[in-house]
Design an enzyme around this catalytic site. Sequence first.
Site, PDB file in Angstrom:
ATOM      1  N   SER A   1      39.946  36.475  45.955  1.00 27.73           N
ATOM      2  CA  SER A   1      41.156  36.210  46.741  1.00 27.73           C
ATOM      3  C   SER A   1      42.006  37.468  46.940  1.00 27.73           C
ATOM      4  O   SER A   1      42.203  38.256  46.014  1.00 27.73           O
ATOM      5  CB  SER A   1      41.990  35.146  46.028  1.00 27.73           C
ATOM      6  OG  SER A   1      43.184  34.924  46.732  1.00 27.73           O
TER       7      SER A   1
ATOM      8  N   GLY B   1      45.731  34.231  48.672  1.00 26.55           N
ATOM      9  CA  GLY B   1      46.595  33.266  47.997  1.00 26.55           C
ATOM     10  C   GLY B   1      47.561  32.623  48.989  1.00 26.55           C
ATOM     11  O   GLY B   1      48.201  33.315  49.772  1.00 26.55           O
TER      12      GLY B   1
ATOM     13  N   SER C   1      50.780  45.197  44.265  1.00 29.15           N
ATOM     14  CA  SER C   1      51.832  44.198  44.057  1.00 29.15           C
ATOM     15  C   SER C   1      52.120  43.537  45.407  1.00 29.15           C
ATOM     16  O   SER C   1      53.235  43.540  45.894  1.00 29.15           O
ATOM     17  CB  SER C   1      53.102  44.813  43.474  1.00 29.15           C
ATOM     18  OG  SER C   1      53.862  45.428  44.478  1.00 29.15           O
ATOM     19  N   ILE C   2      51.069  42.974  45.996  1.00 27.04           N
ATOM     20  CA  ILE C   2      51.222  42.340  47.306  1.00 27.04           C
ATOM     21  C   ILE C   2      52.183  41.150  47.200  1.00 27.04           C
ATOM     22  O   ILE C   2      53.077  40.973  48.035  1.00 27.04           O
ATOM     23  CB  ILE C   2      49.848  41.864  47.869  1.00 27.04           C
ATOM     24  CG1 ILE C   2      48.846  43.030  47.906  1.00 27.04           C
ATOM     25  CG2 ILE C   2      50.011  41.226  49.232  1.00 27.04           C
ATOM     26  CD1 ILE C   2      49.187  44.163  48.833  1.00 27.04           C
TER      27      ILE C   2
ATOM     28  N   ASN D   1      42.711  29.700  47.798  1.00 28.11           N
ATOM     29  CA  ASN D   1      43.426  30.113  46.581  1.00 28.11           C
ATOM     30  C   ASN D   1      44.897  29.733  46.755  1.00 28.11           C
ATOM     31  O   ASN D   1      45.508  30.047  47.768  1.00 28.11           O
ATOM     32  CB  ASN D   1      43.243  31.632  46.425  1.00 28.11           C
ATOM     33  CG  ASN D   1      43.946  32.217  45.211  1.00 28.11           C
ATOM     34  OD1 ASN D   1      45.160  32.409  45.223  1.00 28.11           O
ATOM     35  ND2 ASN D   1      43.203  32.531  44.176  1.00 28.11           N
TER      36      ASN D   1
ATOM     37  N   CYS E   1      48.862  35.464  38.666  1.00 23.86           N
ATOM     38  CA  CYS E   1      49.339  36.613  39.441  1.00 23.86           C
ATOM     39  C   CYS E   1      50.420  37.367  38.667  1.00 23.86           C
ATOM     40  O   CYS E   1      51.473  36.797  38.372  1.00 23.86           O
ATOM     41  CB  CYS E   1      49.899  36.155  40.777  1.00 23.86           C
ATOM     42  SG  CYS E   1      50.389  37.539  41.813  1.00 23.86           S
TER      43      CYS E   1
ATOM     44  N   LYS F   1      41.970  29.844  37.951  1.00 25.82           N
ATOM     45  CA  LYS F   1      41.790  31.292  37.785  1.00 25.82           C
ATOM     46  C   LYS F   1      42.706  31.841  36.700  1.00 25.82           C
ATOM     47  O   LYS F   1      43.930  31.730  36.793  1.00 25.82           O
ATOM     48  CB  LYS F   1      42.062  31.994  39.117  1.00 25.82           C
ATOM     49  CG  LYS F   1      41.828  33.503  39.038  1.00 25.82           C
ATOM     50  CD  LYS F   1      41.798  34.097  40.423  1.00 25.82           C
ATOM     51  CE  LYS F   1      41.621  35.603  40.384  1.00 25.82           C
ATOM     52  NZ  LYS F   1      41.609  36.169  41.742  1.00 25.82           N
TER      53      LYS F   1
ATOM     54  N   ILE G   1      38.578  37.586  35.833  1.00 25.35           N
ATOM     55  CA  ILE G   1      39.988  37.667  35.542  1.00 25.35           C
ATOM     56  C   ILE G   1      40.774  38.084  36.797  1.00 25.35           C
ATOM     57  O   ILE G   1      40.214  38.670  37.715  1.00 25.35           O
ATOM     58  CB  ILE G   1      40.290  38.703  34.408  1.00 25.35           C
ATOM     59  CG1 ILE G   1      39.816  40.097  34.798  1.00 25.35           C
ATOM     60  CG2 ILE G   1      39.749  38.264  33.114  1.00 25.35           C
ATOM     61  CD1 ILE G   1      40.175  41.201  33.800  1.00 25.35           C
ATOM     62  N   ASN G   2      42.061  37.767  36.782  1.00 22.27           N
ATOM     63  CA  ASN G   2      42.976  38.365  37.754  1.00 22.27           C
ATOM     64  C   ASN G   2      43.322  39.765  37.232  1.00 22.27           C
ATOM     65  O   ASN G   2      42.735  40.231  36.252  1.00 22.27           O
ATOM     66  CB  ASN G   2      44.219  37.480  37.897  1.00 22.27           C
ATOM     67  CG  ASN G   2      44.865  37.608  39.277  1.00 22.27           C
ATOM     68  OD1 ASN G   2      45.028  38.725  39.784  1.00 22.27           O
ATOM     69  ND2 ASN G   2      45.220  36.499  39.881  1.00 22.27           N
TER      70      ASN G   2
HETATM   71  C1  LIG Z   1      45.296  43.678  47.096  1.00 23.54           C
HETATM   72  C2  LIG Z   1      44.959  42.539  46.171  1.00 23.54           C
HETATM   73  C3  LIG Z   1      45.467  41.264  46.451  1.00 23.54           C
HETATM   74  C4  LIG Z   1      45.158  40.193  45.601  1.00 23.54           C
HETATM   75  N1  LIG Z   1      45.638  38.939  45.894  1.00 23.54           N
HETATM   76  C5  LIG Z   1      45.291  37.876  45.100  1.00 23.54           C
HETATM   77  C6  LIG Z   1      45.721  36.541  45.424  1.00 23.54           C
HETATM   78  O1  LIG Z   1      46.405  36.310  46.440  1.00 23.54           O
HETATM   79  N2  LIG Z   1      45.360  35.540  44.579  1.00 23.54           N
HETATM   80  C7  LIG Z   1      44.584  35.755  43.463  1.00 23.54           C
HETATM   81  O2  LIG Z   1      44.275  34.805  42.723  1.00 23.54           O
HETATM   82  N3  LIG Z   1      44.151  37.006  43.149  1.00 23.54           N
HETATM   83  C8  LIG Z   1      44.480  38.052  43.940  1.00 23.54           C
HETATM   84  N4  LIG Z   1      44.023  39.315  43.620  1.00 23.54           N
HETATM   85  C9  LIG Z   1      43.172  39.502  42.433  1.00 23.54           C
HETATM   86  C10 LIG Z   1      41.688  39.555  42.809  1.00 23.54           C
HETATM   87  O3  LIG Z   1      41.262  38.361  43.423  1.00 23.54           O
HETATM   88  C11 LIG Z   1      40.818  39.836  41.550  1.00 23.54           C
HETATM   89  O4  LIG Z   1      41.013  38.807  40.614  1.00 23.54           O
HETATM   90  C12 LIG Z   1      41.167  41.170  40.892  1.00 23.54           C
HETATM   91  O5  LIG Z   1      41.461  42.152  41.860  1.00 23.54           O
HETATM   92  C13 LIG Z   1      40.055  41.689  39.977  1.00 23.54           C
HETATM   93  O6  LIG Z   1      38.864  41.895  40.702  1.00 23.54           O
HETATM   94  P1  LIG Z   1      38.413  43.340  41.279  1.00 23.54           P
HETATM   95  O7  LIG Z   1      38.558  44.317  40.164  1.00 23.54           O
HETATM   96  O8  LIG Z   1      37.025  43.141  41.759  1.00 23.54           O
HETATM   97  O9  LIG Z   1      39.363  43.643  42.412  1.00 23.54           O
HETATM   98  C14 LIG Z   1      44.335  40.404  44.462  1.00 23.54           C
HETATM   99  C15 LIG Z   1      43.832  41.691  44.196  1.00 23.54           C
HETATM  100  C16 LIG Z   1      44.128  42.748  45.036  1.00 23.54           C
HETATM  101  C17 LIG Z   1      43.571  44.104  44.712  1.00 23.54           C
END
Ligand SMILES: Cc1cc2nc3c(=O)[nH]c(=O)nc-3n(C[C@H](O)[C@H](O)[C@H](O)COP(=O)(O)O)c2cc1C
Length: 309
Positions: free
Chosen positions: A27, A52, A76-77, A105, A136, A171, A197-198
Amino acid sequence: MSTDLSVQLAPRNKRGLLLANPVMTASGTFGYGTEYSQVFDIQRLGAIICKGTTLEPREGNPQPRLFETASGLLNSIGWQNIGVKALIKEKSPIWSGWRVPVIVNIGGDTVDDYARLAKELDGVAGISGIEVNISCPNVKVGGAAFGVNPDSAAGVTAAVRAATSLPVIVKLTPNTNDITGVAKAAAAAGADSISLINTLRATAIDINKRRPAIGNIICGLSGPAIKPVALAMVYEVAGAVNVPVIGCGGITSAEDAIEFIMAGASAVQVGSATFGNPRASLDVLEGIERFMEKEGIKSLGEIIGAARR
Ligand SMILES: Cc1cc2nc3c(=O)[nH]c(=O)nc-3n(C[C@H](O)[C@H](O)[C@H](O)COP(=O)(O)O)c2cc1C
């Protein structure tokens, strides 16, 4: 030799959540899927998890919201999104024509927000499941606050469960000292599967400005830097719950994904890697296919949890 990559992520749910293969997009890193349909054949993926979504549209956190760090990305979107009503009106009709399942999500400030979102999404054509973001780190209320302890995680999960018949993925956040407790509580409260993980709580300082490099100060770290942390948590959670586990965190290659699968994940999510390589998720899938062929593995089930046996 034909290989079977399919995986059922909601075995306890009447509708089920059957994926043709275990590779999903994480997500917030793949928009609504539509943005990438010109880049590669997104229908080949196991599932797409969209940005999300909240009850009302949100503009997100103050700029700057992204910062690159050694082997990782800070963001920090803060749930910038079009809101659930626009999602149902504008996106779900497109998704309903897709072969690839789309999972929405969701995030909220209160338990009631999550329940209302789940209810709105229930029965909407084109939506195959819900991923509940209780993890988050960069929203001021809600979000990760629900994911830090088992009781609050169970409360949100039960409310979502009661509001929808869709498969529910919960999540988890790594920013807790009891991730297996939280996972067990979510599973007992009705989660069909658990994803983790997030991002990890983090920040950076701009030394020339003598100010935090991120507008919101505290943000989330993702990318290769977090992979070993994510892998340890997936290993532990997969040993603690009896529902499918979805691994996420720093996956950039098929080898990374296979590590998560061997640690006990039934599926994986590719996140930040997509920013450097828009077709990263497809590359991961094709790499898994090659690995299975090379090793003579006929079905994914043969390697799920292989490192635990
Ligand atoms: C730019 C950005 C926006 C994200 N937005 C969401 C979100 O809206 N909801 C959510 O559950 N996780 C969000 N995440 C977390 C990712 O889904 C993921 O859990 C996290 O980045 C770890 O995976 P990665 O290392 O492969 O990026 C976001 C991550 C990034 C980098």
